[in-house]
Design a protein around this motif. Structure first.
Motif, short mmCIF file in Angstrom:
data_model
loop_
_atom_site.label_atom_id
_atom_site.label_comp_id
_atom_site.label_asym_id
_atom_site.label_seq_id
_atom_site.Cartn_x
_atom_site.Cartn_y
_atom_site.Cartn_z
N PRO A 200 17.35 108.13 12.86
CA PRO A 200 17.73 106.87 12.74
C PRO A 200 16.55 105.81 13.33
O PRO A 200 16.55 104.73 12.98
CB PRO A 200 19.14 106.65 13.51
CG PRO A 200 19.62 108.09 13.33
CD PRO A 200 18.59 109.22 13.38
N ALA A 201 16.34 106.21 14.36
CA ALA A 201 15.17 105.48 15.14
C ALA A 201 13.92 105.01 14.21
O ALA A 201 13.36 103.99 14.33
CB ALA A 201 14.54 106.07 16.68
N LEU A 202 13.68 106.17 13.33
CA LEU A 202 12.48 106.04 12.69
C LEU A 202 12.98 105.24 11.35
O LEU A 202 12.00 104.57 10.70
CB LEU A 202 11.99 107.38 12.11
CG LEU A 202 11.48 108.42 13.05
CD1 LEU A 202 11.12 109.89 12.35
CD2 LEU A 202 9.97 107.78 13.66
N ARG A 203 14.36 104.95 11.10
CA ARG A 203 14.56 104.32 9.79
C ARG A 203 14.75 103.01 10.26
O ARG A 203 15.49 102.11 9.46
CB ARG A 203 15.69 105.10 9.09
CG ARG A 203 15.31 106.30 8.63
CD ARG A 203 16.53 107.09 7.81
NE ARG A 203 16.06 108.19 7.25
CZ ARG A 203 15.52 108.50 6.14
NH1 ARG A 203 15.28 107.38 5.32
NH2 ARG A 203 15.34 109.86 5.67
N GLY A 204 14.89 102.51 11.50
CA GLY A 204 15.31 101.36 11.85
C GLY A 204 16.63 101.11 12.83
O GLY A 204 17.03 100.23 13.30
N GLY A 205 17.34 102.32 12.86
CA GLY A 205 18.56 102.52 13.44
C GLY A 205 19.90 101.91 13.24
O GLY A 205 20.67 101.67 14.25
N LEU B 222 23.02 103.47 7.73
CA LEU B 222 22.94 104.44 8.80
C LEU B 222 23.94 105.62 8.68
O LEU B 222 23.09 106.71 8.71
CB LEU B 222 23.11 103.76 10.16
CG LEU B 222 22.80 104.69 11.31
CD1 LEU B 222 21.19 105.25 11.32
CD2 LEU B 222 22.97 103.77 12.79
N PRO B 223 25.06 105.55 8.72
CA PRO B 223 25.85 106.90 8.20
C PRO B 223 25.25 107.71 7.16
O PRO B 223 25.20 108.96 7.53
CB PRO B 223 27.31 106.38 8.12
CG PRO B 223 27.49 105.16 8.47
CD PRO B 223 25.81 104.40 8.31
N GLN B 224 24.92 107.10 6.27
CA GLN B 224 24.28 107.83 5.14
C GLN B 224 23.16 108.71 5.73
O GLN B 224 22.88 110.01 5.24
CB GLN B 224 24.10 106.99 3.70
CG GLN B 224 23.59 107.76 2.44
CD GLN B 224 23.30 106.84 1.19
OE1 GLN B 224 23.21 105.84 1.42
NE2 GLN B 224 23.23 107.66 0.41
N PHE B 225 22.33 107.99 6.08
CA PHE B 225 20.84 108.47 6.52
C PHE B 225 21.45 109.60 7.48
O PHE B 225 20.52 110.86 7.29
CB PHE B 225 20.04 107.45 7.30
CG PHE B 225 19.60 106.60 6.32
CD1 PHE B 225 18.93 106.57 5.20
CD2 PHE B 225 19.45 105.04 6.94
CE1 PHE B 225 18.49 105.64 4.36
CE2 PHE B 225 18.93 104.17 5.91
CZ PHE B 225 18.30 104.58 4.91
#
Length: 135
Positions: free
Chosen positions: A100-105, A110-113
């Motif tokens: 999540p931190a790498l994807r913007g968090g 977010l739940p899907q990631f």
């Protein structure tokens, strides 16, 4: 050495005779989701992850059922348990913190990631255990 061969043969039979690799319900992966809303995609990826987790749990149960109470098998059981616990910590840290931190968090995706990461790592762990225990 003979005990290792017997153990490997027994686990191979358990894995070959089990329905784990062929069940159609388990064929769907999180990548197959085609939801129209973020909520739909979150639900779909969660269902795919739950299938992957159930498969890993079935494999884990089969492995433990295949081990007896000999000192050799008890040592394998302890090593597998230690490895599994470490893997769970790694998976959770990777999927719940790093990814999540790498994807913007943040955001509705977010739940899907997080679930996609859990699904991918769980399927990889299941495949690794099957490979590790194959003769």
């Amino acid at each position: 050495m003979r005990a290792v061969l017997c153990f490997a043969s027994m686990l191979a039979m358990v894995l070959l005779l089990s329905p784990l690799g062929t069940a159609p319900a388990l064929a769907q992966t999180a990548a197959d989701c085609r939801g129209e809303t973020q909520r739909d995609m979150n639900i779909c990826t969660q269902q795919a992850y739950e299938q992957a987790d159930a498969e890993l749990n079935r494999l884990w149960k089969q492995i433990n059922t295949g081990l007896d109470d000999s000192k050799y098998d008890q040592a394998i059981r302890r090593a597998l348990l230690k490895s599994q616990r470490a893997w769970l910590q790694l998976r959770d840290a990777e999927c719940r913190e790093l990814d999540p931190a790498l994807r913007g968090g943040s955001g509705s995706g977010l739940p899907q990631f997080i679930t996609l990461c859990l699904d991918k790592m769980t399927r990889a762990r299941t495949a690794h255990l099957k490979e590790l225990l194959a003769p």
